[in-house]
Design an enzyme around this catalytic site. Structure first.
Site, PDB file in Angstrom:
ATOM      1  N   GLU A   1       0.829  -1.209   0.000  1.00 22.69           N
ATOM      2  CA  GLU A   1       0.000   0.000   0.000  1.00 22.69           C
ATOM      3  C   GLU A   1       0.867   1.265   0.000  1.00 22.69           C
ATOM      4  O   GLU A   1       1.854   1.336   0.731  1.00 22.69           O
ATOM      5  CB  GLU A   1      -0.881  -0.007   1.256  1.00 22.69           C
ATOM      6  CG  GLU A   1      -1.869   1.151   1.316  1.00 22.69           C
ATOM      7  CD  GLU A   1      -2.685   1.150   2.604  1.00 22.69           C
ATOM      8  OE1 GLU A   1      -2.216   0.565   3.592  1.00 22.69           O
ATOM      9  OE2 GLU A   1      -3.783   1.744   2.599  1.00 22.69           O
TER      10      GLU A   1
ATOM     11  N   LYS B   1      -9.657   2.561  -2.354  1.00 21.82           N
ATOM     12  CA  LYS B   1      -9.868   1.872  -1.064  1.00 21.82           C
ATOM     13  C   LYS B   1     -11.271   2.133  -0.526  1.00 21.82           C
ATOM     14  O   LYS B   1     -11.661   3.283  -0.321  1.00 21.82           O
ATOM     15  CB  LYS B   1      -8.806   2.392  -0.085  1.00 21.82           C
ATOM     16  CG  LYS B   1      -8.768   1.724   1.268  1.00 21.82           C
ATOM     17  CD  LYS B   1      -7.521   2.212   2.028  1.00 21.82           C
ATOM     18  CE  LYS B   1      -7.392   1.604   3.402  1.00 21.82           C
ATOM     19  NZ  LYS B   1      -6.080   1.953   4.017  1.00 21.82           N
TER      20      LYS B   1
ATOM     21  N   CYS C   1      -5.721  -2.783   2.034  1.00 19.78           N
ATOM     22  CA  CYS C   1      -5.433  -2.760   3.479  1.00 19.78           C
ATOM     23  C   CYS C   1      -6.644  -3.038   4.381  1.00 19.78           C
ATOM     24  O   CYS C   1      -7.068  -4.178   4.494  1.00 19.78           O
ATOM     25  CB  CYS C   1      -4.773  -1.438   3.854  1.00 19.78           C
ATOM     26  SG  CYS C   1      -3.940  -1.535   5.471  1.00 19.78           S
TER      27      CYS C   1
END
Lengths: 388, 388
Positions: A119, A196, A233
């Site tokens: 990330e 994300k 993540c």
């Protein structure tokens, strides 16, 4: 730097057990054994030269009569920041790019088809600081920014799909910032991006200070090496996020991450692996490694004194297969490249055995979620007076 | 019987490691350490007398200023069938009831508030045979059947909530058969039932020959010792099933199971634990133990010769906490009672730290599932020509 007290990996410790004990524990904890694969002497030599730990393994599958195998090699790269966080930003970027050149050369020599960075790979994980300056400067255009241009050339040269998680700046929509994974295909063309979906508010993960929840849905990218998706993540904590990529047909879901400490480490081996099982696809979990120190001190909302580091990113990147087996992890302390080979056909093979999609009852849950999101939702609770 | 070659438990093997190595591995694999709790000499004495392995532990939580602790002890019982499967059914039932009397006495002396048996606990797990006769005879009325009546008396005597997973016969609706968990409260009153939502079609789990998918939704039972729910066996593979109990407010979800073999064992430690993490509640996974042999041979749809056993139920029952930590497992080979103590307040404490409910975006997924269940659903796939 506190890395020195960190132990290297669970796998290395388990190998101290007597062979029979080791095999019993390994089978229960890691599933069906992976096999060794050939990654070429050149790749090994280069990985030593560049000080990148090289770990490789292959997952078995059945031969089918009506479909040819679709063998793919993925490359998962975990790395430290190469120079201190307070270095000039141009130097940091160039040092990151040099590291990328090195590892992509190793990956190419190791036969990798789809490569994924961690990330926000090309910058320090600076969101702990809550400082907008200078960190927001790292944000760049997903399609036309310097990092995508830089990687496009390498993707094309190495015939490799590259997933590049970066901080994105969207100049078309108010110069907003996003946590975004860019997918570049093996011809060096920009294939698309994913933002994300779930943003943390826990510990020093002050990311909601910088960007909001993603608005790109759950895209699955059709590449020459399979249908791939990216769960960035904190999204790995959300089974619905994993499910959505499965519903859209993903065969491999990458989980580029940056996570530290005692809070998350016992979860690390569980979540991406559970997702591989539940959705009958491969998952590739990549974590940062090392300890990043910052120039200015900050507090962590936990009553402890101000400090200058985010804690230890414990690496331990791994691949999980739809049958619940998993690769060894990369180390908890070092830069590393994990190369895993598997047949995408295993996804449907396992799905046919377990039948999770067939028995999933999506319609029942669609109805429940519809109700659960209304303001007057009444949970289904049985008390002594409401006999079922 | 092949039990003799089975090793006892992963935990016991790990303890052979040097102390520092053990602690490093334990922390990563099992999370925050549990503590010892006092279960009384009487309980220990009785467990030896009845040959039931007794394992106990406590999970830590914070003291709050505005809420009192809500300390609960759960009891998870895993057991073999006490006499051969071909014994007269009345004898089998009485032998099971005697075993229940024994273990409930131990549980009472160990301070258990909520007790749960394994799946279809009072009969052999005979669904591998596909024989309707005699096994369907075990099916009984959930509220008024002999097993509920038998346990009601003990629940009241011991002031204990008892979850009793049985084969149910519904005489009101066509004498149909269901895989059902009955919940009896601590006054001995029938509180309600839950029918298994997801039915397997894998290996020898021929349960769909006997009963269909449950129609009781995802009830959460409000008891004096917390809000509890039951996710029966194969439902643990479905993250949506776990999620639904969480949405309805469960604080403890029991997972009474019966599972064997190399296919499922690497998944066993993952799924219930992932559910505890994702939904910020406690999960209690209970598996059968031992090998059950049947009178008539059957085949397993895997090309191998006919045989008479279902394979080894590997026990390994455990409790997982919302913070991702877990208890040691019961053995892979013996009857056992696991007593775990925890404060229900930990659920909200962990949810506040991680924020999974806040960041869950249920509305987005409600919309996706609505679409995904239509016949003309188009998955979100990005190809070279459909740039995102």
């Amino acid at each position: 730097m506190s890395d020195i007290k960190e132990f290297e990996s669970v796998e290395r410790i388990l190998k101290k057990l007597p062979p029979e004990d080791y095999e019993n524990v390994r089978r229960v904890l890691y599933g069906k054994a992976t096999r060794e694969i050939d990654v070429s002497e050149k790749a090994k030599h280069l990985s030593e030269k560049y000080a990148i730990e090289l770990v490789s393994c292959g997952f078995d599958s059945k031969e089918e009569e009506l479909r040819s195998p679709r063998i793919v090699r993925v490359g998962l790269f975990q790395h430290k920041i190469p120079i201190p966080t307070w270095s000039p930003m141009k130097e940091m970027r160039e040092a990151m790019y040099q590291m990328a050149r090195d590892v992509l050369e190793v990956a190419y020599r190791g036969g990798v088809n789809v490569f994924c960075f961690q990330e926000a790979w090309n910058m320090p994980f600076a969101f702990c600081t809550r400082e907008k300056h200078p960190w927001c400067e790292y944000a760049e255009d997903a399609q036309h920014g310097p990092t995508t241009r830089f990687l496009s050339e390498l993707a094309s040269r190495y015939n490799m799909v590259i997933i590049s998680p970066i901080l994105e700046r969207d100049s078309v929509h108010g110069n907003t910032i996003w946590n975004t994974a860019v997918v570049i295909d093996n011809h060096g063309d920009y294939l698309g991006k994913h933002r994300k979906n779930h943003i943390p508010r826990v510990g020093d993960f002050n990311e909601s200070t910088y960007y909001l929840e993603g608005n790109t849905g759950h895209p699955v990218f059709e590449t020459q090496f399979g249908k791939i998706a990216v769960n960035i993540c904190y999204g790995r904590h959300h089974p619905l996020n994993w499910l959505a990529f499965g519903i859209n047909g993903a065969e491999i879901v990458f989980n580029p991450s940056a996570t530290v400490g005692e809070l998350s480490e016992p979860l690390w081996g569980i979540e991406a692996r559970n997702a591989a099982i539940a959705n009958s696809y491969f998952t590739c979990a990549i974590n940062r490694v090392g300890t990043e120190e910052f120039k200015n001190e900050f507090t962590s909302g936990n009553g402890l004194p101000a400090h200058r580091d985010f804690g230890h990113f414990y690496g331990s990147s791994y691949v999980a297969a739809p049958d619940g087996s998993r690769s060894p992890g990369l180390s908890r302390t070092k830069n590393g490249l994990l190369i895993a080979e598997f047949d995408l056909n295993l996804c449907r093979q396992v799905a046919d055995v377990w039948g999770f999609q067939m028995t999933q009852r999506l319609d029942m849950y669609a109805e429940l979620l519809d109700k659960a999101t209304t303001h007057d939702f009444k949970p289904q609770v049985v008390t002594k007076t409401t006999e079922l």
